[in-house]
Design a protein around this motif. Sequence first.
Motif, PDB file in Angstrom:
ATOM      1  N   VAL A 105     -43.306 -13.074  63.595  1.00 63.19           N
ATOM      2  CA  VAL A 105     -43.321 -14.505  63.329  1.00 63.19           C
ATOM      3  C   VAL A 105     -41.943 -14.966  62.857  1.00 63.19           C
ATOM      4  CG1 VAL A 105     -44.512 -16.383  62.139  1.00 63.19           C
ATOM      5  CG2 VAL A 105     -45.729 -14.241  62.585  1.00 63.19           C
ATOM      6  N   PHE A 106     -41.489 -16.110  63.362  1.00 57.22           N
ATOM      7  CA  PHE A 106     -40.286 -16.773  62.859  1.00 57.22           C
ATOM      8  C   PHE A 106     -40.654 -17.351  61.499  1.00 57.22           C
ATOM      9  CE2 PHE A 106     -36.898 -20.235  64.028  1.00 57.22           C
ATOM     10  CZ  PHE A 106     -36.044 -19.730  63.054  1.00 57.22           C
ATOM     11  N   ALA A 107     -40.208 -16.694  60.425  1.00 59.07           N
ATOM     12  CA  ALA A 107     -40.738 -16.955  59.087  1.00 59.07           C
ATOM     13  C   ALA A 107     -39.901 -17.922  58.266  1.00 59.07           C
ATOM     14  CB  ALA A 107     -40.877 -15.633  58.331  1.00 59.07           C
ATOM     15  N   GLY A 108     -38.572 -17.878  58.431  1.00 58.27           N
ATOM     16  CA  GLY A 108     -37.734 -18.711  57.580  1.00 58.27           C
ATOM     17  C   GLY A 108     -36.384 -18.989  58.199  1.00 58.27           C
ATOM     18  N   TRP A 157     -40.293 -23.555  51.582  1.00 59.92           N
ATOM     19  CA  TRP A 157     -40.463 -23.531  50.130  1.00 59.92           C
ATOM     20  C   TRP A 157     -41.854 -23.056  49.687  1.00 59.92           C
ATOM     21  CZ3 TRP A 157     -35.617 -23.914  49.558  1.00 59.92           C
ATOM     22  CH2 TRP A 157     -34.856 -24.923  50.154  1.00 59.92           C
ATOM     23  N   VAL A 158     -42.482 -22.207  50.449  1.00 58.53           N
ATOM     24  CA  VAL A 158     -43.796 -21.684  50.067  1.00 58.53           C
ATOM     25  C   VAL A 158     -43.663 -20.647  48.949  1.00 58.53           C
ATOM     26  CG1 VAL A 158     -45.796 -20.358  50.865  1.00 58.53           C
ATOM     27  CG2 VAL A 158     -44.812 -22.130  52.329  1.00 58.53           C
ATOM     28  N   LEU A 159     -42.637 -19.811  49.019  1.00 56.68           N
ATOM     29  CA  LEU A 159     -42.485 -18.713  48.072  1.00 56.68           C
ATOM     30  C   LEU A 159     -41.584 -19.070  46.898  1.00 56.68           C
ATOM     31  CD1 LEU A 159     -42.103 -15.763  50.618  1.00 56.68           C
ATOM     32  CD2 LEU A 159     -44.186 -16.632  49.533  1.00 56.68           C
ATOM     33  N   LYS A 160     -40.482 -19.761  47.166  1.00 57.36           N
ATOM     34  CA  LYS A 160     -39.559 -20.181  46.112  1.00 57.36           C
ATOM     35  C   LYS A 160     -38.531 -21.134  46.697  1.00 57.36           C
ATOM     36  CE  LYS A 160     -36.881 -15.892  46.682  1.00 57.36           C
ATOM     37  NZ  LYS A 160     -36.310 -14.722  45.966  1.00 57.36           N
ATOM     38  N   ARG A 161     -37.713 -21.718  45.810  1.00 55.34           N
ATOM     39  CA  ARG A 161     -36.740 -22.726  46.220  1.00 55.34           C
ATOM     40  C   ARG A 161     -35.430 -22.068  46.633  1.00 55.34           C
ATOM     41  NH1 ARG A 161     -37.375 -27.888  47.656  1.00 55.34           N
ATOM     42  NH2 ARG A 161     -35.322 -28.317  46.782  1.00 55.34           N
ATOM     43  N   THR A 162     -35.525 -21.176  47.596  1.00 51.20           N
ATOM     44  CA  THR A 162     -34.350 -20.551  48.190  1.00 51.20           C
ATOM     45  C   THR A 162     -34.503 -20.623  49.704  1.00 51.20           C
ATOM     46  OG1 THR A 162     -34.246 -18.983  46.336  1.00 51.20           O
ATOM     47  CG2 THR A 162     -32.923 -18.474  48.276  1.00 51.20           C
ATOM     48  N   PRO A 163     -33.483 -21.127  50.420  1.00 47.81           N
ATOM     49  CA  PRO A 163     -33.618 -21.234  51.877  1.00 47.81           C
ATOM     50  C   PRO A 163     -33.946 -19.893  52.528  1.00 47.81           C
ATOM     51  CG  PRO A 163     -31.699 -22.454  51.115  1.00 47.81           C
ATOM     52  CD  PRO A 163     -32.204 -21.663  49.933  1.00 47.81           C
ATOM     53  N   SER A 164     -34.676 -19.951  53.575  1.00 51.77           N
ATOM     54  CA  SER A 164     -35.068 -18.828  54.428  1.00 51.77           C
ATOM     55  C   SER A 164     -35.955 -17.823  53.697  1.00 51.77           C
ATOM     56  CB  SER A 164     -33.842 -18.130  55.030  1.00 51.77           C
ATOM     57  OG  SER A 164     -34.222 -17.354  56.138  1.00 51.77           O
ATOM     58  N   VAL A 165     -35.416 -17.110  52.733  1.00 52.35           N
ATOM     59  CA  VAL A 165     -36.227 -16.100  52.042  1.00 52.35           C
ATOM     60  C   VAL A 165     -37.369 -16.737  51.251  1.00 52.35           C
ATOM     61  CG1 VAL A 165     -34.792 -16.049  49.935  1.00 52.35           C
ATOM     62  CG2 VAL A 165     -36.090 -14.017  50.617  1.00 52.35           C
ATOM     63  N   GLY A 166     -37.208 -17.997  50.848  1.00 54.76           N
ATOM     64  CA  GLY A 166     -38.267 -18.693  50.135  1.00 54.76           C
ATOM     65  C   GLY A 166     -39.262 -19.384  51.032  1.00 54.76           C
ATOM     66  N   TYR A 167     -38.990 -19.370  52.346  1.00 48.61           N
ATOM     67  CA  TYR A 167     -39.896 -19.962  53.318  1.00 48.61           C
ATOM     68  C   TYR A 167     -40.956 -18.927  53.714  1.00 48.61           C
ATOM     69  CZ  TYR A 167     -36.398 -23.683  54.144  1.00 48.61           C
ATOM     70  OH  TYR A 167     -35.529 -24.721  54.009  1.00 48.61           O
ATOM     71  N   ALA A 168     -42.093 -19.409  54.200  1.00 51.37           N
ATOM     72  CA  ALA A 168     -43.149 -18.493  54.655  1.00 51.37           C
ATOM     73  C   ALA A 168     -43.987 -19.197  55.706  1.00 51.37           C
ATOM     74  CB  ALA A 168     -43.995 -18.012  53.489  1.00 51.37           C
ATOM     75  N   ALA A 169     -43.392 -19.422  56.866  1.00 52.40           N
ATOM     76  CA  ALA A 169     -44.110 -20.085  57.955  1.00 52.40           C
ATOM     77  C   ALA A 169     -45.342 -19.305  58.382  1.00 52.40           C
ATOM     78  CB  ALA A 169     -43.173 -20.279  59.151  1.00 52.40           C
ATOM     79  N   GLU A 170     -45.318 -18.010  58.133  1.00 52.76           N
ATOM     80  CA  GLU A 170     -46.432 -17.146  58.509  1.00 52.76           C
ATOM     81  C   GLU A 170     -47.555 -17.159  57.483  1.00 52.76           C
ATOM     82  OE1 GLU A 170     -43.961 -14.533  55.835  1.00 52.76           O
ATOM     83  OE2 GLU A 170     -43.802 -16.402  56.953  1.00 52.76           O
ATOM     84  N   GLN A 171     -47.338 -17.844  56.337  1.00 48.35           N
ATOM     85  CA  GLN A 171     -48.348 -17.857  55.285  1.00 48.35           C
ATOM     86  C   GLN A 171     -48.658 -19.260  54.779  1.00 48.35           C
ATOM     87  OE1 GLN A 171     -48.028 -14.514  52.286  1.00 48.35           O
ATOM     88  NE2 GLN A 171     -45.951 -14.424  53.078  1.00 48.35           N
ATOM     89  N   ASN A 172     -48.104 -20.297  55.390  1.00 46.83           N
ATOM     90  CA  ASN A 172     -48.344 -21.647  54.888  1.00 46.83           C
ATOM     91  C   ASN A 172     -49.725 -22.141  55.327  1.00 46.83           C
ATOM     92  OD1 ASN A 172     -47.856 -22.307  57.612  1.00 46.83           O
ATOM     93  ND2 ASN A 172     -46.986 -24.278  57.039  1.00 46.83           N
TER      94      ASN A 172
END
Length: 333
Positions: A105-108, A157-172
């Motif tokens: 998955v393209f996650a962040g 911003w699902v996981l935290k307020r950090t670009p890419s690593v804080g994103y979670a397109a696979e879990q939103n």
Amino acid sequence: MAQSKYVQTTANGCFAGAYFMGRWVQKSVLNQRAMYTTNLGAAILFMTKDTDCLKLAFANTTPTARFQPEIGIFIDDNPELRFKVNEVPDELHMKLSGPHLIRIVFAGNSDSDELWQYQQGLAITQLAVTNPGIMIPVKPAGKTIAFIGDSITAGCWVLKRTPSVGYAAEQNYAAQTAQILNAQDLRIAYSAAGLLRYGTGGVPAAPRFVKYINFETPAPSYHPDLVVLNIGTNDQRFDGNLMKIQFLNFFHELQDLFPKATLNVLIPFNQAFSKELRELSQENSELFFLIETAQWPLTYTDQAHPDLKGSTLAAQYLSRVLVNHYGSDYFKI
């Protein structure tokens, strides 16, 4: 979250044995043949047999970026492996050579990635298994849902307020709703975008981005069963009467674009334009189904984006509303 029901299908890209779920196109990226997407949440699904080694390669489309795009890899729906695209191993080894279900998955990514004018999305250039292994394309067994929206739907911003690593397109909330309903997740969403407001990375407003994946590439034709629209959060600077007209025009555009799909409209989680959307629902009851969200007890990473717990709650509430509205038989496999 494990997704229980998949079916074998036909490969639909330039790599034999894989199913590309979401908005992907074949393109030349950095002089390499690739499957390319600008949409977080886009995924690759397949089964492997008789191999314990998966060969992967991605084009480094953002070589100077501080925050590199990230992918999530699920093997048999076990806990996720997260990699920065420029650090994905050339060979991913699995413990056993028996059958495995693989989901990539393209996650962040980052708001600074130039998705529209430049090819700074996700480009996979190699996908294969070692001999004598085989790959078998699979897809979720249920309906296809087109999730259209902004950063909340994209998975920022699902996981935290950090670009890419804080994103979670696979879990939103979109990903989890699709998994609950065993549905295909057709994600069409971009950070900061609205009906009138442009998104980041040069992305235009929704009436344009639903039809294109960048400035020159029309999106492939899709035939979803349902459209779930969550947009308006980023348009709050605009007058309510103007937005009411824009919403209605966009609903008709979606009807023309996806004539066989039913339209379901979420009131944005921050309740932006709730009054206008309720008025439109009363005046156009046959056009779309309005989903109230004010009572959903969501939790947030910031003031706008649901965190992981909030995403899970939103998915539970949304899937329940959809099942109640359409009936359990509608989603039955």
